[in-house]
Design a protein around this motif. Structure first.
Motif, PDB file in Angstrom:
ATOM      1  N   ALA A  69      12.635  -5.733   2.529  1.00 25.70           N
ATOM      2  CA  ALA A  69      11.638  -5.022   2.215  1.00 25.70           C
ATOM      3  C   ALA A  69      11.519  -4.176   0.874  1.00 25.70           C
ATOM      4  CB  ALA A  69      11.427  -3.913   3.277  1.00 25.70           C
ATOM      5  N   THR A  70      12.755  -3.925   0.341  1.00 20.34           N
ATOM      6  CA  THR A  70      12.801  -3.171  -0.869  1.00 20.34           C
ATOM      7  C   THR A  70      12.451  -3.933  -2.045  1.00 20.34           C
ATOM      8  OG1 THR A  70      14.998  -3.404  -1.255  1.00 20.34           O
ATOM      9  CG2 THR A  70      14.791  -1.415   0.195  1.00 20.34           C
ATOM     10  N   ARG A  71      12.671  -5.354  -1.863  1.00 21.97           N
ATOM     11  CA  ARG A  71      12.132  -6.151  -2.906  1.00 21.97           C
ATOM     12  C   ARG A  71      10.789  -6.768  -2.979  1.00 21.97           C
ATOM     13  NH1 ARG A  71      15.888  -4.380  -5.194  1.00 21.97           N
ATOM     14  NH2 ARG A  71      15.583  -5.917  -6.675  1.00 21.97           N
ATOM     15  N   ILE A  72       9.964  -6.164  -2.280  1.00 27.48           N
ATOM     16  CA  ILE A  72       8.492  -6.538  -2.243  1.00 27.48           C
ATOM     17  C   ILE A  72       7.886  -5.772  -3.594  1.00 27.48           C
ATOM     18  CG2 ILE A  72       6.336  -6.032  -1.456  1.00 27.48           C
ATOM     19  CD1 ILE A  72       7.712  -6.415   1.560  1.00 27.48           C
ATOM     20  N   ASP A  73       7.122  -6.662  -4.154  1.00 33.57           N
ATOM     21  CA  ASP A  73       6.557  -6.637  -5.342  1.00 33.57           C
ATOM     22  C   ASP A  73       5.252  -5.880  -5.189  1.00 33.57           C
ATOM     23  OD1 ASP A  73       4.384  -7.385  -7.890  1.00 33.57           O
ATOM     24  OD2 ASP A  73       6.414  -6.524  -8.673  1.00 33.57           O
ATOM     25  N   VAL A  74       4.730  -4.729  -5.772  1.00 29.44           N
ATOM     26  CA  VAL A  74       3.530  -4.014  -5.622  1.00 29.44           C
ATOM     27  C   VAL A  74       2.357  -4.852  -5.615  1.00 29.44           C
ATOM     28  CG1 VAL A  74       2.162  -1.803  -5.682  1.00 29.44           C
ATOM     29  CG2 VAL A  74       4.609  -1.854  -5.598  1.00 29.44           C
ATOM     30  N   ALA A  75       2.330  -5.341  -7.169  1.00 27.86           N
ATOM     31  CA  ALA A  75       1.104  -6.053  -7.308  1.00 27.86           C
ATOM     32  C   ALA A  75       1.030  -7.303  -6.685  1.00 27.86           C
ATOM     33  CB  ALA A  75       1.295  -6.452  -8.700  1.00 27.86           C
ATOM     34  N   VAL A 135      11.324   2.895   1.876  1.00 25.78           N
ATOM     35  CA  VAL A 135      10.566   1.472   2.645  1.00 25.78           C
ATOM     36  C   VAL A 135      11.837   0.789   3.491  1.00 25.78           C
ATOM     37  CG1 VAL A 135       9.466  -0.771   2.289  1.00 25.78           C
ATOM     38  CG2 VAL A 135       8.565   1.264   1.044  1.00 25.78           C
ATOM     39  N   GLY A 136      12.998   0.864   2.632  1.00 23.73           N
ATOM     40  CA  GLY A 136      14.015   0.075   3.212  1.00 23.73           C
ATOM     41  C   GLY A 136      14.410   0.720   4.535  1.00 23.73           C
ATOM     42  N   ARG A 137      14.610   2.105   4.401  1.00 22.05           N
ATOM     43  CA  ARG A 137      14.951   2.979   5.391  1.00 22.05           C
ATOM     44  C   ARG A 137      14.210   2.876   6.567  1.00 22.05           C
ATOM     45  NH1 ARG A 137      17.101   6.234   0.933  1.00 22.05           N
ATOM     46  NH2 ARG A 137      15.107   7.378   0.726  1.00 22.05           N
ATOM     47  N   VAL A 138      12.800   2.886   6.491  1.00 24.23           N
ATOM     48  CA  VAL A 138      11.661   2.727   7.644  1.00 24.23           C
ATOM     49  C   VAL A 138      12.207   1.368   8.364  1.00 24.23           C
ATOM     50  CG1 VAL A 138       9.389   2.221   8.097  1.00 24.23           C
ATOM     51  CG2 VAL A 138       9.737   3.925   6.389  1.00 24.23           C
ATOM     52  N   VAL A 139      12.394   0.372   7.586  1.00 21.99           N
ATOM     53  CA  VAL A 139      12.612  -0.917   8.391  1.00 21.99           C
ATOM     54  C   VAL A 139      14.199  -0.903   9.101  1.00 21.99           C
ATOM     55  CG1 VAL A 139      13.285  -3.260   7.993  1.00 21.99           C
ATOM     56  CG2 VAL A 139      11.322  -2.168   6.513  1.00 21.99           C
ATOM     57  N   PHE A 140      15.049  -0.126   8.348  1.00 20.15           N
ATOM     58  CA  PHE A 140      16.494   0.169   8.838  1.00 20.15           C
ATOM     59  C   PHE A 140      16.205   0.817  10.156  1.00 20.15           C
ATOM     60  CE2 PHE A 140      20.507   2.122   9.332  1.00 20.15           C
ATOM     61  CZ  PHE A 140      21.316   0.912   9.230  1.00 20.15           C
ATOM     62  N   ILE A 141      15.409   1.914  10.188  1.00 17.94           N
ATOM     63  CA  ILE A 141      15.208   2.756  11.376  1.00 17.94           C
ATOM     64  C   ILE A 141      14.748   1.804  12.505  1.00 17.94           C
ATOM     65  CG2 ILE A 141      13.891   4.700  12.290  1.00 17.94           C
ATOM     66  CD1 ILE A 141      14.311   5.945   9.549  1.00 17.94           C
ATOM     67  N   VAL A 183       0.911  -1.141  -0.181  1.00 18.63           N
ATOM     68  CA  VAL A 183       0.051   0.036   0.031  1.00 18.63           C
ATOM     69  C   VAL A 183       0.936   1.235   0.073  1.00 18.63           C
ATOM     70  CG1 VAL A 183      -1.645   1.335   1.335  1.00 18.63           C
ATOM     71  CG2 VAL A 183      -2.010  -1.161   1.193  1.00 18.63           C
ATOM     72  N   LEU A 184       1.976   1.311   0.910  1.00 16.27           N
ATOM     73  CA  LEU A 184       2.854   2.382   0.976  1.00 16.27           C
ATOM     74  C   LEU A 184       3.481   2.768  -0.533  1.00 16.27           C
ATOM     75  CD1 LEU A 184       4.556   1.931   4.434  1.00 16.27           C
ATOM     76  CD2 LEU A 184       2.685   3.480   3.939  1.00 16.27           C
ATOM     77  N   ARG A 185       3.971   1.573  -1.204  1.00 19.03           N
ATOM     78  CA  ARG A 185       4.618   1.651  -2.183  1.00 19.03           C
ATOM     79  C   ARG A 185       3.532   2.186  -3.316  1.00 19.03           C
ATOM     80  NH1 ARG A 185       8.402  -1.306  -4.604  1.00 19.03           N
ATOM     81  NH2 ARG A 185       8.020   0.379  -6.052  1.00 19.03           N
ATOM     82  N   ALA A 186       2.197   1.666  -3.261  1.00 20.49           N
ATOM     83  CA  ALA A 186       1.253   2.319  -4.155  1.00 20.49           C
ATOM     84  C   ALA A 186       0.784   3.747  -4.288  1.00 20.49           C
ATOM     85  CB  ALA A 186      -0.146   1.407  -4.039  1.00 20.49           C
ATOM     86  N   LEU A 187       0.913   4.350  -2.700  1.00 20.76           N
ATOM     87  CA  LEU A 187       0.793   5.666  -2.520  1.00 20.76           C
ATOM     88  C   LEU A 187       1.975   6.668  -2.967  1.00 20.76           C
ATOM     89  CD1 LEU A 187      -1.070   5.395   1.026  1.00 20.76           C
ATOM     90  CD2 LEU A 187      -1.985   5.807  -1.121  1.00 20.76           C
ATOM     91  N   GLY A 188       3.107   5.613  -3.402  1.00 21.55           N
ATOM     92  CA  GLY A 188       4.210   6.918  -3.654  1.00 21.55           C
ATOM     93  C   GLY A 188       5.594   6.553  -2.888  1.00 21.55           C
ATOM     94  N   LEU A 189       5.591   5.677  -1.978  1.00 18.40           N
ATOM     95  CA  LEU A 189       6.699   5.578  -1.387  1.00 18.40           C
ATOM     96  C   LEU A 189       7.732   4.799  -2.014  1.00 18.40           C
ATOM     97  CD1 LEU A 189       7.132   6.644   1.531  1.00 18.40           C
ATOM     98  CD2 LEU A 189       7.080   4.308   2.327  1.00 18.40           C
ATOM     99  N   GLU A 190       8.946   5.095  -2.369  1.00 15.28           N
ATOM    100  CA  GLU A 190      10.012   4.443  -2.946  1.00 15.28           C
ATOM    101  C   GLU A 190      10.694   3.253  -2.323  1.00 15.28           C
ATOM    102  OE1 GLU A 190      12.716   7.515  -4.084  1.00 15.28           O
ATOM    103  OE2 GLU A 190      11.321   8.651  -5.308  1.00 15.28           O
ATOM    104  N   ARG A 191      11.136   2.480  -3.241  1.00 13.01           N
ATOM    105  CA  ARG A 191      11.935   1.193  -2.668  1.00 13.01           C
ATOM    106  C   ARG A 191      12.794   1.729  -1.484  1.00 13.01           C
ATOM    107  NH1 ARG A 191      11.453  -3.741  -5.374  1.00 13.01           N
ATOM    108  NH2 ARG A 191      10.565  -3.704  -7.466  1.00 13.01           N
ATOM    109  N   GLY A 192      13.720   2.543  -1.967  1.00 20.26           N
ATOM    110  CA  GLY A 192      14.674   2.966  -0.859  1.00 20.26           C
ATOM    111  C   GLY A 192      14.038   3.542   0.462  1.00 20.26           C
TER     112      GLY A 192
END
Length: 423
Positions: free
Chosen positions: A410-416, A323-329, A312-321
């Motif tokens: 987390a960055t490798r998750i496919d949106v579809a 998303v990865g930074r959120v998990v890293f934090i 959902v976050l990717r569909a709303l415009g959040l980039e792969r990087g």
């Protein structure tokens, strides 16, 4: 840019709060690991310092000033003459050096033979200044019978109790010391037993004795000369800077006087301490692996269970990087919080319960020895700021390394595909 950073931080905190049970369990594992790390590190540091301190007080000191050839030859030929002794004393009086020095003691050592009417035994004869030696070595505290040497003594000796037994002498008895003097001649000196000592070290109790320095200098035709000047500093961590200051103070005499650390002068003790250090490192690595596994488990499970959310976050415009930074934090937050709490817990336990020492007498004998040193069964923990700084660095390092893989996943998750998952 700052707004995006705040959003990522809020998302990370929200995710940790949503899975409180998992976060608390994983954080507790890391807190326990860090508390054990701090506890074991302070105890190990205290044990090493006590071990080193006992060894250098009986041996060559934290630092030894001697002729460049004496360490290898151990003969009176390679002694410090009056000029070099004076230069060494002036260097030790330099404020840049003296602020780290606790005590210094001139010594004249020869290999000789101790003879009585009943026996002849090889012995190490150590000539000392009784007043200075008392402030340097703890040998006078190991007194069994009689007394230690006094400044006005001349023909007195302080000998190991087993050496006295082998010679069949007691306090007040006379015996003869024989050694090679500065001219290469074999000379003898009669002395009386002032007192006997027992350290628990067979090699010391059976073949070591002390006599007054002035007596030895006269006997061995080496006026004012010594074979070494032993220096005691307030802490073994101060050895390197003190040696540098001594080299600078000696200037032109630097090549004529060797400045050895205890590691160079006492290689057996150095090897034993290094081996014990490696055993500690192995234990600490195990603790690091436990902490890293707890972080990876927490963050990776969080990623696997939130596939749809990330989609959902990717569909709303959040980039792969992003998303990865959120998990890293998330990984860094749980690491920093649990790690700091664990360090504080470990320090508190050591300070409140073991600051007077941890008694291991139930696990080993009071006369247990290693590398020529009697190991005391009571270990007093030692605290150093560099330990705390190193611990903080390890915490951040573990958190960063353990969070990289979950962040990458987390960055490798496919949106579809992610949108097909149900929460």
């Amino acid at each position: 840019m700052k707004t995006k950073a705040r959003i990522r931080l809020r998302l990370a905190l929200r995710n940790l709060r949503r899975q409180r049970r998992r976060t608390i369990l994983s954080g507790s594992a890391m807190m326990l690991a860090m508390a054990l790390l701090v506890f074991s590190r302070t105890i190990a540091e205290g044990g090493h310092q006590d071990w080193i301190d006992a060894g250098v007080r009986l041996g060559s000191g934290h630092i030894s000033l001697q002729d460049p050839e004496f360490q290898a030859r151990r003969t009176l030929e390679f002694r410090l003459d009056a000029d070099r002794v004076r230069a060494a004393e002036e260097a030790l009086a330099d404020p840049a050096v003296s602020r780290s020095v606790v005590a210094s003691a001139p010594r004249l050592m020869v290999q000789g033979l101790a003879s009585s009417a009943n026996a002849a035994v090889p012995a190490v004869v150590m000539a000392v200044d009784p007043a200075l030696e008392k402030g340097f070595s703890a040998l006078h505290e190991d007194l069994v019978e009689g007394r230690y040497l006094e400044p006005d003594d001349r023909l007195r000796a302080y000998i190991g109790v087993k050496l006295a037994q082998r010679l069949e002498v007691k306090v007040g008895s006379r015996f003869v010391l024989t050694a090679q003097d500065a001219d290469g001649e074999i000379v003898g000196q009669m002395v009386r037993v002032a007192g006997t000592f027992q350290t628990g070290l067979p090699e010391v109790d059976e073949g070591y004795l002390q006599i007054p320095l002035a007596t030895a200098q006269e006997w061995l035709a080496a006026p004012v000369a010594v074979t070494s000047i032993a220096v005691l500093v307030h802490d073994s961590h101060a050895v390197s800077p003190t040696r540098r200051s001594l080299r600078a103070s000696l200037s032109g005499d630097g090549e004529a006087i060797e400045i050895l650390s205890w590691r160079q002068a006492m290689p057996e003790l150095d090897a034993a301490v290094r081996m014990d250090d490696w055993a500690d490192y192995v234990f600490h690595i195990i603790l690091f692996v436990i902490a890293a596994t707890a972080i990876i488990n927490t963050v990776l499970m969080s990623v696997m269970q939130r596939t749809r959310e990330f989609g959902v976050l990717r569909a709303l415009g959040l980039e792969r990087g992003q998303v990865g930074r959120v998990v890293f934090i998330e990984g860094m937050i749980i690491t920093a919080v649990s790690g700091i709490i664990g360090m504080a817990l470990g320090l508190a336990v050591v300070w409140f319960f073991f600051r007077e020492g941890l008694d291991f007498s139930a696990f080993w004998d009071s006369d247990m020895t290693a590398a020529g040193v009697v190991i005391e069964p009571v270990i007093v923990p030692r605290f150093h700021w560099n330990q705390i700084l190193q611990g903080a660095g390890f915490i951040l390092g573990i958190g960063g390394l353990a969070s990289i893989y979950p962040a990458w996943r987390a960055t490798r998750i496919d949106v579809a595909e992610a949108m097909k998952f149900d929460e």
